[in-house]
Write an enzyme that holds these catalytic residues in place. Structure first.
Site, PDB file in Angstrom:
ATOM      1  N   SER A  11       0.760  -1.056   0.085  1.00 13.43           N
ATOM      2  CA  SER A  11      -0.058   0.090  -0.092  1.00 13.43           C
ATOM      3  C   SER A  11       0.812   1.201  -0.011  1.00 13.43           C
ATOM      4  O   SER A  11       1.646   1.390   0.901  1.00 13.43           O
ATOM      5  CB  SER A  11      -0.912  -0.124   1.104  1.00 13.43           C
ATOM      6  OG  SER A  11      -1.246   1.440   1.292  1.00 13.43           O
ATOM      7  N   HIS A  36      -0.913  -1.367  -4.519  1.00 12.76           N
ATOM      8  CA  HIS A  36      -2.134  -1.120  -3.805  1.00 12.76           C
ATOM      9  C   HIS A  36      -2.481   0.598  -3.725  1.00 12.76           C
ATOM     10  O   HIS A  36      -1.495   1.187  -2.901  1.00 12.76           O
ATOM     11  CB  HIS A  36      -2.243  -1.601  -2.712  1.00 12.76           C
ATOM     12  CG  HIS A  36      -3.825  -1.587  -1.833  1.00 12.76           C
ATOM     13  ND1 HIS A  36      -4.804  -2.429  -2.311  1.00 12.76           N
ATOM     14  CD2 HIS A  36      -4.009  -0.966  -0.859  1.00 12.76           C
ATOM     15  CE1 HIS A  36      -5.740  -2.062  -1.690  1.00 12.76           C
ATOM     16  NE2 HIS A  36      -5.387  -1.235  -0.516  1.00 12.76           N
ATOM     17  N   ASP A  38      -4.394   3.355  -2.398  1.00  8.92           N
ATOM     18  CA  ASP A  38      -5.817   3.875  -1.456  1.00  8.92           C
ATOM     19  C   ASP A  38      -6.079   5.171  -1.734  1.00  8.92           C
ATOM     20  O   ASP A  38      -5.561   6.277  -1.497  1.00  8.92           O
ATOM     21  CB  ASP A  38      -4.984   3.532   0.188  1.00  8.92           C
ATOM     22  CG  ASP A  38      -4.888   2.331   0.365  1.00  8.92           C
ATOM     23  OD1 ASP A  38      -6.042   1.349   0.422  1.00  8.92           O
ATOM     24  OD2 ASP A  38      -3.716   1.632   0.915  1.00  8.92           O
ATOM     25  N   MET A  40      -8.844   7.935  -0.465  1.00  7.96           N
ATOM     26  CA  MET A  40      -9.691   8.539   0.567  1.00  7.96           C
ATOM     27  C   MET A  40     -10.310   9.982   0.461  1.00  7.96           C
ATOM     28  O   MET A  40      -9.654  10.727  -0.173  1.00  7.96           O
ATOM     29  CB  MET A  40      -8.927   8.387   1.915  1.00  7.96           C
ATOM     30  CG  MET A  40      -8.174   6.974   2.095  1.00  7.96           C
ATOM     31  SD  MET A  40      -7.525   6.964   3.693  1.00  7.96           S
ATOM     32  CE  MET A  40      -6.728   5.439   3.624  1.00  7.96           C
ATOM     33  N   HIS A  70      -8.026   0.933  -4.439  1.00  4.12           N
ATOM     34  CA  HIS A  70      -9.138   0.806  -3.373  1.00  4.12           C
ATOM     35  C   HIS A  70      -9.851   1.931  -3.114  1.00  4.12           C
ATOM     36  O   HIS A  70      -9.173   2.807  -2.515  1.00  4.12           O
ATOM     37  CB  HIS A  70      -8.218   0.175  -2.031  1.00  4.12           C
ATOM     38  CG  HIS A  70      -8.984   0.128  -1.034  1.00  4.12           C
ATOM     39  ND1 HIS A  70      -8.657  -0.092   0.403  1.00  4.12           N
ATOM     40  CD2 HIS A  70     -10.364   0.237  -0.778  1.00  4.12           C
ATOM     41  CE1 HIS A  70      -9.634  -0.170   1.306  1.00  4.12           C
ATOM     42  NE2 HIS A  70     -10.768  -0.135   0.762  1.00  4.12           N
ATOM     43  N   MET A  72     -11.938   4.280  -0.954  1.00  7.94           N
ATOM     44  CA  MET A  72     -12.794   4.538   0.109  1.00  7.94           C
ATOM     45  C   MET A  72     -13.468   5.988  -0.110  1.00  7.94           C
ATOM     46  O   MET A  72     -12.934   6.853   0.560  1.00  7.94           O
ATOM     47  CB  MET A  72     -11.810   4.750   1.270  1.00  7.94           C
ATOM     48  CG  MET A  72     -11.071   3.086   1.870  1.00  7.94           C
ATOM     49  SD  MET A  72      -9.720   3.263   2.535  1.00  7.94           S
ATOM     50  CE  MET A  72      -8.520   3.178   1.128  1.00  7.94           C
ATOM     51  N   MET A 141     -11.419  -6.044   4.839  1.00  8.05           N
ATOM     52  CA  MET A 141     -10.679  -5.354   5.650  1.00  8.05           C
ATOM     53  C   MET A 141     -10.265  -5.733   7.018  1.00  8.05           C
ATOM     54  O   MET A 141     -11.177  -6.433   7.784  1.00  8.05           O
ATOM     55  CB  MET A 141     -11.512  -3.888   6.040  1.00  8.05           C
ATOM     56  CG  MET A 141     -11.631  -3.036   4.567  1.00  8.05           C
ATOM     57  SD  MET A 141     -10.044  -2.668   3.825  1.00  8.05           S
ATOM     58  CE  MET A 141      -9.359  -1.449   4.989  1.00  8.05           C
ATOM     59  N   ASP A 179      -6.626  -6.659   3.886  1.00  9.56           N
ATOM     60  CA  ASP A 179      -5.873  -5.206   3.849  1.00  9.56           C
ATOM     61  C   ASP A 179      -6.183  -4.486   5.382  1.00  9.56           C
ATOM     62  O   ASP A 179      -7.123  -4.531   5.758  1.00  9.56           O
ATOM     63  CB  ASP A 179      -6.736  -4.559   3.057  1.00  9.56           C
ATOM     64  CG  ASP A 179      -6.197  -2.970   2.622  1.00  9.56           C
ATOM     65  OD1 ASP A 179      -5.130  -2.692   3.362  1.00  9.56           O
ATOM     66  OD2 ASP A 179      -6.844  -2.099   2.074  1.00  9.56           O
TER      67      ASP A 179
HETATM   68  C1  DX5 Z   1      -6.430   1.549   5.241  1.00  7.74           C
HETATM   69  C2  DX5 Z   1      -5.964   1.173   3.703  1.00  7.74           C
HETATM   70  C3  DX5 Z   1      -4.935   0.148   3.749  1.00  7.74           C
HETATM   71  C4  DX5 Z   1      -3.389   0.640   4.719  1.00  7.74           C
HETATM   72  C5  DX5 Z   1      -2.803  -0.337   5.252  1.00  7.74           C
HETATM   73  O1  DX5 Z   1      -7.587   2.244   5.179  1.00  7.74           O
HETATM   74  O2  DX5 Z   1      -6.824   0.547   3.087  1.00  7.74           O
HETATM   75  O3  DX5 Z   1      -4.507  -0.371   2.471  1.00  7.74           O
HETATM   76  O4  DX5 Z   1      -2.772   1.702   3.856  1.00  7.74           O
HETATM   77  O5  DX5 Z   1      -2.086  -0.236   5.848  1.00  7.74           O
HETATM   78  P1  DX5 Z   1      -1.014  -1.160   6.820  1.00  7.74           P
HETATM   79  O6  DX5 Z   1      -0.650  -2.301   5.999  1.00  7.74           O
HETATM   80  O7  DX5 Z   1       0.079  -0.310   7.553  1.00  7.74           O
HETATM   81  O8  DX5 Z   1      -2.217  -1.429   7.884  1.00  7.74           O
HETATM   82 ZN    ZN Z   2      -6.467  -0.206   1.196  1.00  2.00          ZN
END
Ligand code: DX5
Ligand code: ZN
Length: 222
Positions: A11, A36, A38, A40, A70, A72, A141, A179
């Site tokens: 990620s 990956h 992310d 947000m 991903h 969110m 998750m 994840d």
């Molecule tokens: C959280 C993200 C993850 C996050 C994982 O909302 O979707 O992908 O970056 O990070 P670690 O591996 O540090 O838990």
């Molecule tokens: Zn993620």
């Protein structure tokens, strides 16, 4: 969906954003399989990260490997289309962020992109049954979404095992991704429960030697 049995997907949330292209190149050269990515929106989750322009910038920088986006975010559909244009290989979203899950999945797949659904620790799997056959990936998750570096929630193992059964019964080629809080201890538990695709942010990017870290993680998969 992939020739490889197990996928390690770092990620980039935990990477040095000031050197993102270089970080992504380095982690892939160190043996990672996917990127990956992310996304947000400070609405669906209480944090704000990166959008399609950054995905496009990675492609322009020369990243040709698989980008696993991903989302969110709420709503899903317009930005999903922008990510397809920006070069995403797979887009996953949270079912509660879309009013019409089947439509959102097919709007992604109709453009030749792969699609996944994501379940939070407290989100029931009831939406999965009717759309499982349309999916390329299910993401469980193991933390509440929004931040990297959180601790693995062990209840997610039961959910992984449930989805593993559903996928096996379907007979389809659907990846099962986990994840959140994945490290040398938890990757073995998640793989035992049935996951085959592992996101890890801080466990990889907070170390000096990505190659060594990734091969250690891989060695703990059972
Ligand atoms: C959280 C993200 C993850 C996050 C994982 O909302 O979707 O992908 O970056 O990070 P670690 O591996 O540090 O838990
Ligand atoms: Zn993620």
């Amino acid at each position: 969906m992939s020739d490889q049995n197990y996928i390690i997907a770092p990620s980039i949330l935990a990477s040095d954003f000031a050197r993102l292209g270089e970080e992504v190149r380095n982690v892939l050269d160190a043996g990672a399989d996917w990127v990956h990515f992310d996304v947000m929106d400070n609405h669906y989750v209480p944090n704000l990260t990166i959008g399609p322009m950054v995905c496009e910038a990675l492609r322009k920088y020369g990243i040709k490997e698989f980008i696993d986006v991903h989302l969110m975010i709420d709503p899903v559909d317009d930005l999903a289309q922008n990510f397809i244009k920006a070069g995403a290989d797979l887009i996953s979203f949270h079912p509660e962020a879309s009013k019409h899950i089947h439509r959102s999945i097919h709007a992604i797949k109709d453009k030749g992109c792969k699609a996944g659904l994501v379940y939070n620790p407290a989100t029931p799997l009831n939406t999965l049954e009717s759309v499982l056959d349309d999916l390329d990936l299910v993401l469980i998750m193991s933390v509440n979404p929004g931040f990297g570096g959180q601790s693995f929630i062990h209840n997610s193992l039961e959910k992984i095992a449930q989805v593993r059964k559903m996928i096996d019964n379907s007979g389809r080629d659907i990846r099962l991704e986990v994840d959140g809080g994945i490290n040398n201890e938890t990757i073995g538990l998640a793989s035992e429960a049935g996951a085959d695709t592992f996101v890890a942010g801080s466990a990889i990017f907070n170390t000096e030697n990505y190659e060594q870290t990734i091969s250690e993680l891989r060695s703990k998969i059972v």
